[in-house]
Design a protein around this motif. Structure first.
Motif, short mmCIF file in Angstrom:
data_model
loop_
_atom_site.label_atom_id
_atom_site.label_comp_id
_atom_site.label_asym_id
_atom_site.label_seq_id
_atom_site.Cartn_x
_atom_site.Cartn_y
_atom_site.Cartn_z
N PRO A 17 14.25 -12.34 -78.43
CA PRO A 17 15.37 -13.26 -78.52
C PRO A 17 16.31 -13.08 -77.33
O PRO A 17 16.70 -11.97 -77.00
CB PRO A 17 16.06 -12.85 -79.84
CG PRO A 17 14.98 -12.18 -80.63
CD PRO A 17 14.12 -11.48 -79.62
N GLY A 18 16.66 -14.18 -76.70
CA GLY A 18 17.57 -14.11 -75.57
C GLY A 18 16.91 -13.71 -74.26
O GLY A 18 17.57 -13.65 -73.23
N ARG A 19 15.64 -13.40 -74.30
CA ARG A 19 14.97 -13.00 -73.08
C ARG A 19 14.86 -14.18 -72.12
O ARG A 19 14.59 -15.30 -72.52
CB ARG A 19 13.56 -12.49 -73.42
CG ARG A 19 12.74 -12.08 -72.21
CD ARG A 19 11.35 -11.64 -72.66
NE ARG A 19 10.51 -11.34 -71.52
CZ ARG A 19 9.23 -11.02 -71.63
NH1 ARG A 19 8.65 -10.95 -72.82
NH2 ARG A 19 8.51 -10.78 -70.56
N ALA A 20 15.10 -13.94 -70.84
CA ALA A 20 15.02 -15.03 -69.86
C ALA A 20 13.60 -15.57 -69.80
O ALA A 20 12.64 -14.81 -69.67
CB ALA A 20 15.46 -14.51 -68.49
N GLN A 21 13.48 -16.87 -69.91
CA GLN A 21 12.18 -17.52 -69.88
C GLN A 21 11.84 -18.05 -68.49
O GLN A 21 10.69 -18.05 -68.10
CB GLN A 21 12.16 -18.68 -70.88
CG GLN A 21 12.44 -18.25 -72.32
CD GLN A 21 11.32 -17.41 -72.89
OE1 GLN A 21 10.16 -17.81 -72.88
NE2 GLN A 21 11.66 -16.24 -73.37
N LEU A 22 12.83 -18.52 -67.78
CA LEU A 22 12.61 -19.12 -66.47
C LEU A 22 13.28 -18.29 -65.38
O LEU A 22 14.44 -17.91 -65.51
CB LEU A 22 13.18 -20.55 -66.44
CG LEU A 22 12.54 -21.58 -67.36
CD1 LEU A 22 13.29 -22.90 -67.28
CD2 LEU A 22 11.07 -21.78 -67.01
N LYS A 23 12.55 -18.05 -64.30
CA LYS A 23 13.10 -17.35 -63.14
C LYS A 23 13.56 -18.42 -62.15
O LYS A 23 12.75 -19.20 -61.66
CB LYS A 23 12.06 -16.43 -62.52
CG LYS A 23 11.61 -15.29 -63.42
CD LYS A 23 10.60 -14.39 -62.69
CE LYS A 23 10.17 -13.23 -63.58
NZ LYS A 23 9.44 -13.69 -64.78
N ILE A 24 14.85 -18.42 -61.86
CA ILE A 24 15.45 -19.42 -61.01
C ILE A 24 15.87 -18.79 -59.69
O ILE A 24 16.50 -17.73 -59.67
CB ILE A 24 16.70 -20.05 -61.67
CG1 ILE A 24 16.44 -20.38 -63.15
CG2 ILE A 24 17.19 -21.25 -60.88
CD1 ILE A 24 15.40 -21.42 -63.38
N VAL A 25 15.56 -19.47 -58.59
CA VAL A 25 16.09 -19.09 -57.29
C VAL A 25 16.93 -20.27 -56.78
O VAL A 25 16.45 -21.41 -56.74
CB VAL A 25 14.98 -18.76 -56.27
CG1 VAL A 25 15.58 -18.57 -54.87
CG2 VAL A 25 14.25 -17.49 -56.69
N ALA A 26 18.17 -20.00 -56.43
CA ALA A 26 19.07 -21.02 -55.90
C ALA A 26 19.41 -20.67 -54.46
O ALA A 26 19.62 -19.49 -54.14
CB ALA A 26 20.35 -21.10 -56.73
N THR A 27 19.47 -21.66 -53.61
CA THR A 27 19.74 -21.37 -52.21
C THR A 27 21.18 -20.93 -51.98
O THR A 27 21.44 -20.08 -51.13
CB THR A 27 19.45 -22.60 -51.32
OG1 THR A 27 20.22 -23.71 -51.80
CG2 THR A 27 17.97 -22.94 -51.34
N THR A 28 22.12 -21.46 -52.75
CA THR A 28 23.53 -21.10 -52.56
C THR A 28 24.19 -20.80 -53.90
O THR A 28 23.66 -21.12 -54.97
CB THR A 28 24.31 -22.24 -51.86
OG1 THR A 28 24.26 -23.42 -52.67
CG2 THR A 28 23.72 -22.55 -50.49
N SER A 29 25.37 -20.20 -53.84
CA SER A 29 26.02 -19.68 -55.04
C SER A 29 26.43 -20.76 -56.02
O SER A 29 26.42 -20.53 -57.24
CB SER A 29 27.23 -18.84 -54.64
OG SER A 29 28.15 -19.61 -53.89
N GLU A 30 26.83 -21.96 -55.54
CA GLU A 30 27.25 -22.99 -56.48
C GLU A 30 26.08 -23.46 -57.35
O GLU A 30 26.23 -23.71 -58.55
CB GLU A 30 27.91 -24.17 -55.78
CG GLU A 30 27.02 -24.94 -54.82
CD GLU A 30 27.20 -24.48 -53.39
OE1 GLU A 30 27.21 -25.34 -52.50
OE2 GLU A 30 27.32 -23.26 -53.18
N TYR A 31 24.89 -23.52 -56.77
CA TYR A 31 23.73 -23.91 -57.56
C TYR A 31 23.30 -22.78 -58.49
O TYR A 31 22.86 -23.04 -59.62
CB TYR A 31 22.57 -24.32 -56.64
CG TYR A 31 22.92 -25.46 -55.73
CD1 TYR A 31 23.44 -26.64 -56.24
CD2 TYR A 31 22.75 -25.36 -54.35
CE1 TYR A 31 23.80 -27.69 -55.41
CE2 TYR A 31 23.09 -26.41 -53.52
CZ TYR A 31 23.62 -27.56 -54.04
OH TYR A 31 23.97 -28.60 -53.22
N GLY A 32 23.44 -21.56 -58.04
CA GLY A 32 23.13 -20.42 -58.91
C GLY A 32 24.06 -20.37 -60.11
O GLY A 32 23.62 -20.14 -61.24
#
Length: 216
Positions: A17-32
């Motif tokens: 439960p609560g485990r991250a399912q998707l690994k996201i990489v964002a180029t800049t901090s606002e998108y992150g």
């Protein structure tokens, strides 16, 4: 014994439960930051460019290549913001999930009305954005477009998380609308005033709040 072992294996391999399912990489901090708001506990987010770095010029590091190799989603600004450094990282990552056109590739500028698109593609003017001004996140309403794009992408890749993504999006939009009313009221006395900037970063902000932006 075999039945018990099978049950134990199923328990150990099941998502927590609560485990991250998707690994996201964002180029800049606002998108992150936006990805973390929409994805909540179902995503883990890595940001490439630091808030203190010029997003036009980022030095690629091996750790970033590794993060992109493992990523399920890559969020880029688009409009050639990362044109000088993103391609080498993608080449090194060798990750088909985040290549152009893949379900995990998010180009934030899609659906945004870009400003300052030159009438002709001429880079002789120096720092000219041929695809348009890439600093559109300075208009909060454009961030709303990007947030909805992220929610759709996360849902397509992780259908089980759809209720969370939709709920987080609705909550975030409600907070945004409240802040927009506050900011609009605060800036109303300055409507029509001219501001001078060293870079056209603030063009979207100026348009949203009725200011005149001039760049030297």
């Amino acid at each position: 014994f075999l039945a018990c072992a099978a049950c134990l294996a199923a328990v150990l391999l099941a998502p927590l439960p609560g485990r991250a399912q998707l690994k996201i990489v964002a180029t800049t901090s606002e998108y992150g930051a936006l990805a973390a708001e929409i994805g909540g506990a179902r995503v883990s987010v890595t940001t490439i460019a630091k808030p203190t770095e010029d997003p036009h010029f980022v030095d690629a590091r091996p750790s970033q290549v590794v993060a992109m190799h493992r990523a399920d989603v890559l969020i880029e600004g688009g409009a050639e913001l990362e044109i000088g450094w993103l391609t080498p990282l993608l080449d090194g990552a060798r990750n088909p999930r985040i290549l152009a056109g893949a379900p995990g590739r998010v180009v934030a500028s899609q659906g945004v009305q870009l400003l300052d698109i030159p009438p002709s593609a001429d880079r002789s003017q120096g720092d000219a954005h041929i695809a348009g001004n890439p600093h559109f996140m300075l208009d909060p309403q454009n961030a709303r477009i990007v947030a909805a794009h992220l929610a759709r992408t996360f849902t397509a890749l992780d259908a089980a998380g759809a209720p969370l993504y939709e709920s987080n999006l609705a909550t975030w939009i409600a907070a945004l609308e409240a802040k927009l009313r506050e900011w609009t009221a605060a800036l109303a006395p300055f409507k029509g005033r001219q501001i001078v900037t060293y870079h056209p970063t603030w063009r979207y902000f100026a348009r949203r709040f009725g200011l005149e932006s001039n760049t030297f």
